[in-house]
Design a protein around this motif. Structure first.
Motif, PDB file in Angstrom:
ATOM      1  N   UNK A 100       6.831   4.647 -12.669  1.00  0.00           N
ATOM      2  CA  UNK A 100       5.877   5.756 -12.721  1.00  0.00           C
ATOM      3  C   UNK A 100       6.353   6.857 -13.653  1.00  0.00           C
ATOM      4  N   UNK A 101       7.615   7.248 -13.535  1.00  0.00           N
ATOM      5  CA  UNK A 101       8.143   8.308 -14.394  1.00  0.00           C
ATOM      6  C   UNK A 101       8.055   7.899 -15.864  1.00  0.00           C
ATOM      7  N   UNK A 102       8.511   6.705 -16.178  1.00  0.00           N
ATOM      8  CA  UNK A 102       8.472   6.247 -17.561  1.00  0.00           C
ATOM      9  C   UNK A 102       7.053   6.155 -18.092  1.00  0.00           C
ATOM     10  N   UNK A 103       6.146   5.653 -17.279  1.00  0.00           N
ATOM     11  CA  UNK A 103       4.755   5.511 -17.703  1.00  0.00           C
ATOM     12  C   UNK A 103       4.152   6.880 -18.002  1.00  0.00           C
ATOM     13  N   UNK A 104       4.384   7.851 -17.115  1.00  0.00           N
ATOM     14  CA  UNK A 104       3.771   9.162 -17.297  1.00  0.00           C
ATOM     15  C   UNK A 104       4.392   9.915 -18.474  1.00  0.00           C
ATOM     16  N   UNK A 105       5.681   9.748 -18.717  1.00  0.00           N
ATOM     17  CA  UNK A 105       6.280  10.367 -19.907  1.00  0.00           C
ATOM     18  C   UNK A 105       5.561   9.885 -21.165  1.00  0.00           C
ATOM     19  N   UNK A 106       5.321   8.588 -21.267  1.00  0.00           N
ATOM     20  CA  UNK A 106       4.618   8.049 -22.428  1.00  0.00           C
ATOM     21  C   UNK A 106       3.154   8.489 -22.434  1.00  0.00           C
ATOM     22  N   UNK A 107       2.528   8.510 -21.274  1.00  0.00           N
ATOM     23  CA  UNK A 107       1.128   8.932 -21.186  1.00  0.00           C
ATOM     24  C   UNK A 107       0.966  10.381 -21.630  1.00  0.00           C
ATOM     25  N   UNK A 108       1.900  11.230 -21.233  1.00  0.00           N
ATOM     26  CA  UNK A 108       1.788  12.643 -21.581  1.00  0.00           C
ATOM     27  C   UNK A 108       2.168  12.909 -23.038  1.00  0.00           C
ATOM     28  N   UNK A 109       2.851  11.985 -23.684  1.00  0.00           N
ATOM     29  CA  UNK A 109       3.058  12.116 -25.125  1.00  0.00           C
ATOM     30  C   UNK A 109       1.726  11.975 -25.858  1.00  0.00           C
ATOM     31  N   UNK A 110       0.882  11.082 -25.371  1.00  0.00           N
ATOM     32  CA  UNK A 110      -0.429  10.857 -25.984  1.00  0.00           C
ATOM     33  C   UNK A 110      -1.432  11.911 -25.526  1.00  0.00           C
ATOM     34  N   UNK A 111      -1.439  12.175 -24.227  1.00  0.00           N
ATOM     35  CA  UNK A 111      -2.364  13.147 -23.633  1.00  0.00           C
ATOM     36  C   UNK A 111      -1.551  14.237 -22.934  1.00  0.00           C
ATOM     37  N   UNK A 127       0.827  -1.203   0.000  1.00  0.00           N
ATOM     38  CA  UNK A 127       0.000   0.000   0.000  1.00  0.00           C
ATOM     39  C   UNK A 127       0.867   1.261   0.000  1.00  0.00           C
ATOM     40  N   UNK A 128       1.966   1.215   0.720  1.00  0.00           N
ATOM     41  CA  UNK A 128       2.869   2.373   0.757  1.00  0.00           C
ATOM     42  C   UNK A 128       3.562   2.590  -0.587  1.00  0.00           C
ATOM     43  N   UNK A 129       4.068   1.523  -1.186  1.00  0.00           N
ATOM     44  CA  UNK A 129       4.723   1.673  -2.491  1.00  0.00           C
ATOM     45  C   UNK A 129       3.705   2.104  -3.540  1.00  0.00           C
ATOM     46  N   UNK A 130       2.525   1.494  -3.518  1.00  0.00           N
ATOM     47  CA  UNK A 130       1.486   1.883  -4.461  1.00  0.00           C
ATOM     48  C   UNK A 130       1.068   3.331  -4.283  1.00  0.00           C
ATOM     49  N   UNK A 131       0.975   3.764  -3.042  1.00  0.00           N
ATOM     50  CA  UNK A 131       0.604   5.157  -2.763  1.00  0.00           C
ATOM     51  C   UNK A 131       1.640   6.112  -3.331  1.00  0.00           C
ATOM     52  N   UNK A 132       2.916   5.805  -3.157  1.00  0.00           N
ATOM     53  CA  UNK A 132       3.956   6.701  -3.664  1.00  0.00           C
ATOM     54  C   UNK A 132       3.876   6.819  -5.182  1.00  0.00           C
ATOM     55  N   UNK A 133       3.595   5.711  -5.863  1.00  0.00           N
ATOM     56  CA  UNK A 133       3.501   5.740  -7.328  1.00  0.00           C
ATOM     57  C   UNK A 133       2.257   6.495  -7.783  1.00  0.00           C
ATOM     58  N   UNK A 134       1.145   6.245  -7.137  1.00  0.00           N
ATOM     59  CA  UNK A 134      -0.101   6.893  -7.561  1.00  0.00           C
ATOM     60  C   UNK A 134      -0.077   8.399  -7.306  1.00  0.00           C
ATOM     61  N   UNK A 135       0.417   8.802  -6.157  1.00  0.00           N
ATOM     62  CA  UNK A 135       0.429  10.242  -5.868  1.00  0.00           C
ATOM     63  C   UNK A 135       1.409  10.971  -6.783  1.00  0.00           C
ATOM     64  N   UNK A 136       2.533  10.339  -7.101  1.00  0.00           N
ATOM     65  CA  UNK A 136       3.469  10.967  -8.026  1.00  0.00           C
ATOM     66  C   UNK A 136       2.834  11.102  -9.401  1.00  0.00           C
ATOM     67  N   UNK A 137       2.179  10.061  -9.871  1.00  0.00           N
ATOM     68  CA  UNK A 137       1.540  10.137 -11.194  1.00  0.00           C
ATOM     69  C   UNK A 137       0.471  11.228 -11.212  1.00  0.00           C
ATOM     70  N   UNK A 138      -0.379  11.275 -10.216  1.00  0.00           N
ATOM     71  CA  UNK A 138      -1.432  12.299 -10.193  1.00  0.00           C
ATOM     72  C   UNK A 138      -0.837  13.698 -10.225  1.00  0.00           C
ATOM     73  N   UNK A 139       0.229  13.895  -9.483  1.00  0.00           N
ATOM     74  CA  UNK A 139       0.850  15.216  -9.438  1.00  0.00           C
ATOM     75  C   UNK A 139       1.439  15.595 -10.786  1.00  0.00           C
ATOM     76  N   UNK A 140       2.165  14.692 -11.406  1.00  0.00           N
ATOM     77  CA  UNK A 140       2.814  14.995 -12.678  1.00  0.00           C
ATOM     78  C   UNK A 140       1.803  15.240 -13.784  1.00  0.00           C
ATOM     79  N   UNK A 141       0.669  14.553 -13.727  1.00  0.00           N
ATOM     80  CA  UNK A 141      -0.335  14.712 -14.778  1.00  0.00           C
ATOM     81  C   UNK A 141      -1.037  16.068 -14.722  1.00  0.00           C
ATOM     82  N   UNK A 142      -0.875  16.798 -13.654  1.00  0.00           N
ATOM     83  CA  UNK A 142      -1.502  18.128 -13.568  1.00  0.00           C
ATOM     84  C   UNK A 142      -0.795  19.145 -14.451  1.00  0.00           C
ATOM     85  N   UNK A 143       0.407  18.813 -14.909  1.00  0.00           N
ATOM     86  CA  UNK A 143       1.218  19.782 -15.644  1.00  0.00           C
ATOM     87  C   UNK A 143       1.698  19.172 -16.957  1.00  0.00           C
ATOM     88  N   UNK A 144       1.577  19.930 -18.029  1.00  0.00           N
ATOM     89  CA  UNK A 144       2.101  19.491 -19.316  1.00  0.00           C
ATOM     90  C   UNK A 144       3.604  19.210 -19.167  1.00  0.00           C
TER      91      UNK A 144
END
Length: 217
Positions: A143-154, A78-95
């Motif tokens: 998380x970083x790699x996933x969001x970089x690819x996600x933000x290329x699409x969105x 739960x702790x590791x998952x929380x760190x990944x999810x909160x980081x992803x949510x934060x990064x997705x707020x900004x182009x």
């Protein structure tokens, strides 16, 4: 009269402009124009764009760390998952949030305090220190790699780069590569579900490859 210039104001302005300009368009000159000052004034606080990016990444880290953490007796997953999810949510707020965050140097020691808290949970669950660091760092890299690819699409929520439309992509690839052409939906849609599935795979892999764990796996 423009507001008094200070590092926090510059960082807040840079983050706000990021959604408008993207990382490539975010220059010290553009920020100075927004603040109604001359560009050299910013160099009193940031010697280069990279120094500003370090400060921006530090602020993003603080935003993510401010989200409520799991309880002290929650399982390590739960702790590791929380760190990944909160980081992803934060990064997705900004182009280009993930690109801004990746490879930067955090300022101060806020990150050490947060890392200490997460590592303590993993150590209490039976991880050796090296294994705990590897688990945390692997979740971070995923998380970083996933969001970089996600933000290329969105680039922003609700905005999609038409280049990654599955139908136009399939037509571009052509029928001679049928599996690759049909892979578009699995590659470029359903990011929320794909992130959660990838995170579940990562956590399960940590559980079965790390010796000495105690408690629920």
């Amino acid at each position: 009269m423009p507001p008094k210039l200070d590092p926090a104001l510059v960082v807040d302005t840079a983050l706000r402009l990021l959604n408008e300009t993207g990382l490539d368009g975010l220059t010290l000159r553009r920020i100075a124009t927004e603040l109604d000052v001359k560009a050299p004034a910013l160099y009193w606080h940031f010697s280069s764009k990279q120094a500003l990016l370090d400060a921006m990444a530090t602020q993003l880290f603080r935003f993510a760390a401010a989200e409520p953490a799991p309880g002290p007796h929650a399982p390590w997953q739960e702790w590791v998952g929380h760190s990944c999810r909160t980081l992803r949510r934060t990064l997705l707020r900004y182009r280009d949030g993930a690109k801004v965050f990746s490879g930067t140097r955090f300022q101060g020691t806020d990150h050490a305090e947060v890392l200490e808290r997460y590592l303590a949970v993993l150590l209490a669950a039976g991880f050796a220190l090296d294994d705990a660091v590897l688990a945390f760092a692997t979740g971070y890299a995923f998380t970083i790699g996933f969001v970089i690819e996600e933000q290329a699409v969105h680039p922003l929520p609700g905005e999609q780069d038409p280049y990654f439309d599955p139908d136009t992509r399939a037509a571009r690839i052509g029928p001679e590569h049928p599996a690759a052409a049909a892979a578009g939906p699995a590659l470029f849609t359903g990011f929320e579900e794909r992130f959660e599935r990838g995170l579940a795979i990562l956590l399960a892999g940590i559980a079965v490859t790390t010796p000495g764990l105690s408690g629920p796996c």
